[in-house]
Design a protein around this motif. Structure first.
Motif, PDB file in Angstrom:
ATOM      1  N   ALA A  22       0.841  -1.198   0.000  1.00 48.90           N
ATOM      2  CA  ALA A  22       0.000   0.000   0.000  1.00 48.90           C
ATOM      3  C   ALA A  22       0.875   1.246   0.000  1.00 48.90           C
ATOM      4  N   ASP A  23       0.316   2.354  -0.436  1.00 50.07           N
ATOM      5  CA  ASP A  23       1.084   3.590  -0.527  1.00 50.07           C
ATOM      6  C   ASP A  23       1.463   4.140   0.848  1.00 50.07           C
ATOM      7  N   ASP A  24       0.586   3.945   1.822  1.00 48.08           N
ATOM      8  CA  ASP A  24       0.826   4.512   3.145  1.00 48.08           C
ATOM      9  C   ASP A  24       1.880   3.729   3.917  1.00 48.08           C
ATOM     10  N   ASP A  25       2.730   4.446   4.623  1.00 47.45           N
ATOM     11  CA  ASP A  25       3.672   3.799   5.531  1.00 47.45           C
ATOM     12  C   ASP A  25       2.925   3.266   6.754  1.00 47.45           C
ATOM     13  N   CYS A  26       3.523   2.298   7.399  1.00 44.08           N
ATOM     14  CA  CYS A  26       3.030   1.859   8.697  1.00 44.08           C
ATOM     15  C   CYS A  26       3.986   2.396   9.763  1.00 44.08           C
ATOM     16  N   MET A  27       3.590   2.266  11.004  1.00 49.41           N
ATOM     17  CA  MET A  27       4.419   2.722  12.114  1.00 49.41           C
ATOM     18  C   MET A  27       4.503   1.603  13.145  1.00 49.41           C
ATOM     19  N   VAL A  28       5.695   1.373  13.676  1.00 48.96           N
ATOM     20  CA  VAL A  28       5.879   0.392  14.742  1.00 48.96           C
ATOM     21  C   VAL A  28       6.339   1.135  15.995  1.00 48.96           C
ATOM     22  N   ILE A  29       5.630   0.918  17.093  1.00 49.59           N
ATOM     23  CA  ILE A  29       5.931   1.584  18.359  1.00 49.59           C
ATOM     24  C   ILE A  29       6.623   0.599  19.287  1.00 49.59           C
ATOM     25  N   PHE A  30       7.785   0.993  19.801  1.00 53.96           N
ATOM     26  CA  PHE A  30       8.524   0.193  20.775  1.00 53.96           C
ATOM     27  C   PHE A  30       8.528   0.942  22.108  1.00 53.96           C
ATOM     28  N   GLN A  31       7.955   0.328  23.127  1.00 51.44           N
ATOM     29  CA  GLN A  31       7.860   0.946  24.450  1.00 51.44           C
ATOM     30  C   GLN A  31       8.998   0.443  25.331  1.00 51.44           C
ATOM     31  N   GLY A  32       9.835   1.365  25.797  1.00 50.52           N
ATOM     32  CA  GLY A  32      10.926   1.011  26.692  1.00 50.52           C
ATOM     33  C   GLY A  32      10.515   1.158  28.147  1.00 50.52           C
ATOM     34  N   PRO A  33      11.476   1.359  29.052  1.00 50.02           N
ATOM     35  CA  PRO A  33      11.155   1.506  30.474  1.00 50.02           C
ATOM     36  C   PRO A  33      10.252   2.711  30.719  1.00 50.02           C
ATOM     37  N   HIS A  34       9.393   2.592  31.709  1.00 48.01           N
ATOM     38  CA  HIS A  34       8.477   3.686  32.045  1.00 48.01           C
ATOM     39  C   HIS A  34       8.082   3.559  33.512  1.00 48.01           C
ATOM     40  N   ALA A  35       7.774   4.701  34.127  1.00 49.67           N
ATOM     41  CA  ALA A  35       7.390   4.667  35.544  1.00 49.67           C
ATOM     42  C   ALA A  35       6.793   6.002  35.974  1.00 49.67           C
ATOM     43  N   TYR A  36       5.973   5.930  36.982  1.00 47.72           N
ATOM     44  CA  TYR A  36       5.401   7.114  37.631  1.00 47.72           C
ATOM     45  C   TYR A  36       6.498   7.817  38.438  1.00 47.72           C
ATOM     46  N   ILE A  37       6.485   9.143  38.386  1.00 50.16           N
ATOM     47  CA  ILE A  37       7.465   9.944  39.130  1.00 50.16           C
ATOM     48  C   ILE A  37       6.725  10.770  40.184  1.00 50.16           C
ATOM     49  N   THR A  38       7.008  10.521  41.436  1.00 46.57           N
ATOM     50  CA  THR A  38       6.363  11.245  42.526  1.00 46.57           C
ATOM     51  C   THR A  38       7.034  12.596  42.777  1.00 46.57           C
ATOM     52  N   PRO A  39       6.264  13.634  43.106  1.00 49.90           N
ATOM     53  CA  PRO A  39       6.855  14.940  43.427  1.00 49.90           C
ATOM     54  C   PRO A  39       7.753  14.893  44.655  1.00 49.90           C
ATOM     55  N   ALA A  40       7.611  13.853  45.465  1.00 50.81           N
ATOM     56  CA  ALA A  40       8.422  13.735  46.677  1.00 50.81           C
ATOM     57  C   ALA A  40       9.914  13.682  46.371  1.00 50.81           C
ATOM     58  N   TRP A  41      10.260  13.346  45.121  1.00 51.79           N
ATOM     59  CA  TRP A  41      11.672  13.246  44.760  1.00 51.79           C
ATOM     60  C   TRP A  41      12.262  14.585  44.314  1.00 51.79           C
ATOM     61  N   TYR A  42      11.459  15.631  44.267  1.00 55.42           N
ATOM     62  CA  TYR A  42      11.938  16.933  43.806  1.00 55.42           C
ATOM     63  C   TYR A  42      12.295  17.834  44.987  1.00 55.42           C
ATOM     64  N   ALA A  43      13.385  18.556  44.851  1.00 54.32           N
ATOM     65  CA  ALA A  43      13.837  19.442  45.925  1.00 54.32           C
ATOM     66  C   ALA A  43      12.806  20.544  46.209  1.00 54.32           C
ATOM     67  N   GLU A  44      12.169  21.048  45.155  1.00 52.33           N
ATOM     68  CA  GLU A  44      11.199  22.139  45.334  1.00 52.33           C
ATOM     69  C   GLU A  44       9.989  21.694  46.150  1.00 52.33           C
ATOM     70  N   LYS A  45       9.692  20.397  46.110  1.00 50.89           N
ATOM     71  CA  LYS A  45       8.571  19.871  46.921  1.00 50.89           C
ATOM     72  C   LYS A  45       8.807  20.156  48.398  1.00 50.89           C
ATOM     73  N   GLN A  46      10.050  20.026  48.836  1.00 56.80           N
ATOM     74  CA  GLN A  46      10.381  20.255  50.241  1.00 56.80           C
ATOM     75  C   GLN A  46      10.349  21.745  50.582  1.00 56.80           C
TER      76      GLN A  46
END
Length: 217
Positions: free
Chosen positions: A72-96
């Motif tokens: 087909a004329d249209d390209d396809c796309m392949v998505i590769f998902q690497g590491p991922h995680a939730y980041i808590t504000p508790a780890w930021y200096a400004e939070k304190q």
């Protein structure tokens, strides 16, 4: 994919590294019924003149209509998902200091684009299956090999699949690792993720952030 310059990853070896480490890609195309997605384990081959960003190879069941969409004329796309995680504000200096922080989600991902081709050739398929098997069996105590099964059975199984390949014409990487934060915050994120109670993606992301901090120092 929205990719601010801060999070853009363009090094081909790094992009290929994520694809090789996380080979299960989501192949997205526009079919007769709209958007379709197939989840397939891929191998990534080195760049060539026709595929400046490498070539993705995989196989699908012959009953899967995906391979019939090749050409087909249209390209396809392949998505590769690497590491991922939730980041808590508790780890930021400004939070304190002021509490003026909010959570986020960090991740690394690759989008690979190119035309879809079909390869219906038993020798090609046998080579692909043998390579994929050798790679994914490597950590087993007694690695299974294609030759462990009767030749007639393997021939029958090969007739039930069709090969696909995607010569890549465009590739985009997004490494959202907190590069817009201070070095102190990035180090704190890496440390917090390394202590995550659920080993896996969170710790892998922490290691990626830590490596990024080290390379930027």
């Amino acid at each position: 994919m929205y990719t601010p310059a801060t999070f853009r990853e363009e090094r081909l070896d790094v992009l290929h590294g994520l694809m090789a480490t996380h080979p299960l890609g989501a192949l997205v195309r526009h079919g007769a019924d709209g958007l379709c997605a197939d989840h397939l384990p891929f191998e990534i081959a080195a760049p060539t003149l026709d595929a400046p960003f490498g070539t993705l190879r995989a196989h699908v069941a012959r009953a899967n209509p995906l391979w019939r969409a090749a050409g087909a004329d249209d390209d396809c796309m392949v998505i590769f998902q690497g590491p991922h995680a939730y980041i808590t504000p508790a780890w930021y200096a400004e939070k304190q200091r002021s509490g003026k922080e909010v959570p986020t989600f960090n991740y690394a991902v690759v989008h690979a684009h190119g035309p879809l081709r079909t390869i219906d050739d038993a020798a090609w398929l046998l080579g692909l299956v043998a390579r994929l098997t050798a790679r994914h069996e490597a950590d087993q105590a007694a690695p299974w090999q294609v030759g462990d099964a009767p030749a007639g059975y393997i021939d029958k199984m090969l007739k039930a699949i069709v090969g696909i390949e995607i010569p890549l014409t465009r590739i985009t990487g997004k490494w959202k690792l907190g590069q817009n934060r201070s070095m102190q915050d990035q180090a704190s994120m890496a440390h917090g993720l390394a202590l995550d109670a659920q080993p896996g993606a969170a710790r892998a992301l922490g290691a990626l952030i830590a490596a990024n901090v080290t390379s930027a120092s």
